[in-house]
Write a protein that holds these residues in place. Structure first.
Motif, PDB file in Angstrom:
ATOM      1  N   ALA A 145      -1.131  -2.286   4.209  1.00 16.95           N
ATOM      2  CA  ALA A 145      -1.907  -3.490   3.892  1.00 16.95           C
ATOM      3  C   ALA A 145      -2.695  -3.949   5.111  1.00 16.95           C
ATOM      4  CB  ALA A 145      -0.978  -4.601   3.396  1.00 16.95           C
ATOM      5  N   ARG A 149      -6.840  -4.197   5.328  1.00 14.65           N
ATOM      6  CA  ARG A 149      -7.524  -5.458   5.651  1.00 14.65           C
ATOM      7  C   ARG A 149      -8.345  -5.330   6.926  1.00 14.65           C
ATOM      8  NH1 ARG A 149      -2.233  -7.845   4.835  1.00 14.65           N
ATOM      9  NH2 ARG A 149      -2.231  -8.260   7.071  1.00 14.65           N
ATOM     10  N   GLN A 197      -0.953  -9.446   2.087  1.00 21.01           N
ATOM     11  CA  GLN A 197      -0.203  -8.195   2.052  1.00 21.01           C
ATOM     12  C   GLN A 197       0.271  -7.912   0.638  1.00 21.01           C
ATOM     13  OE1 GLN A 197       2.832  -7.101   5.139  1.00 21.01           O
ATOM     14  NE2 GLN A 197       4.279  -7.319   3.443  1.00 21.01           N
ATOM     15  N   VAL A 200      -2.526  -6.382  -1.614  1.00 25.04           N
ATOM     16  CA  VAL A 200      -2.805  -4.972  -1.351  1.00 25.04           C
ATOM     17  C   VAL A 200      -1.696  -4.089  -1.895  1.00 25.04           C
ATOM     18  CG1 VAL A 200      -3.247  -3.229   0.413  1.00 25.04           C
ATOM     19  CG2 VAL A 200      -4.138  -5.551   0.711  1.00 25.04           C
ATOM     20  N   LEU A 201      -0.455  -4.421  -1.584  1.00 22.51           N
ATOM     21  CA  LEU A 201       0.675  -3.599  -2.006  1.00 22.51           C
ATOM     22  C   LEU A 201       0.799  -3.569  -3.531  1.00 22.51           C
ATOM     23  CD1 LEU A 201       3.405  -4.552   0.630  1.00 22.51           C
ATOM     24  CD2 LEU A 201       1.883  -2.572   0.608  1.00 22.51           C
TER      25      LEU A 201
END
Length: 215
Positions: A145, A149, A197, A200-201
């Protein structure tokens, strides 16, 4: 103390020149062990600029399948221990793979990946961090993540199925098994620096479950 960034190297000219031949050899190698190779969605893979690839991980031959499925040469992040295995080390170095330590947070490996991405190259990270022994998706490595970013490059997931049939974990050598190896690309997505985070995950997990499902 932070670890130093490893030197970023481009793929050598010898690899670029021989790559078309290597693709044919890889395809024939899978056929030799009874596997038919199928890739889908390759048109969705960005052809230029930095790119992060996130495949699921079922077998020690996943890297071969990932590169064969990709229209671009890849820099793989690989376990440090594999670089000590003569049968794999020379190929990893030729493909300009770089090692990562799994025993602790490897800031040097993450900085190397970020440098490669900012240089417009393709980096592959297996976000589970280890082989799945039952085909089920394992918890994802949170560091992916941060890379998504900070780099700002497109991220794309690759669902792999069938590699576990010819080289199930923890086997180091293939066996003959009639099967179909499927590599299915998802759609690329970019994340802003303020993406969480969890966002994204969650996206990577959802994509890998969808793309790697047996159909």
């Amino acid at each position: 103390m932070s670890q130093p960034t490893r030197e970023v190297q481009a793929h050598p000219l010898s690899l670029h020149l021989l790559y078309p031949v290597l693709r044919v050899i890889s395809w024939l190698l899978f056929r030799r062990f009874g596997a038919r190779f199928v890739r889908k969605g390759v048109g969705q893979v960005p052809r230029h600029g930095g790119l992060l690839i996130f495949p699921n991980h079922l077998s020690n031959c996943d890297a071969l399948a990932t590169q064969l499925a990709s229209p671009r040469l890849i820099h793989f992040m690989a376990r440090r221990e594999i670089f000590d295995m003569p049968q794999y080390a020379w190929m990893l170095r030729w493909f300009r793979a770089f090692p990562v330590s799994q025993s602790s947070a490897d800031l040097g490996a993450m900085k190397t990946a970020l440098s490669l991405l900012k240089a417009g190259r393709v980096v592959c990270i297996y976000p589970e961090g280890q082989l799945s022994t039952d085909g089920e998706l394992l918890p994802l490595f949170p560091g992916i993540a941060m890379l998504a970013r900070k780099s700002g490059v497109p991220c794309i997931c690759l669902g792999i199925r069938g590699t576990e049939d010819i080289m199930p974990s923890p086997m180091q050598e293939p066996r003959y098994q009639k099967t179909v190896i499927r590599c299915v690309w998802g759609e690329p997505r970019q994340f802003s620096s303020d993406a969480s985070q969890e966002e994204v995950l969650a996206w990577v997990e959802s994509e890998l479950r969808r793309l790697s499902a047996r159909t």
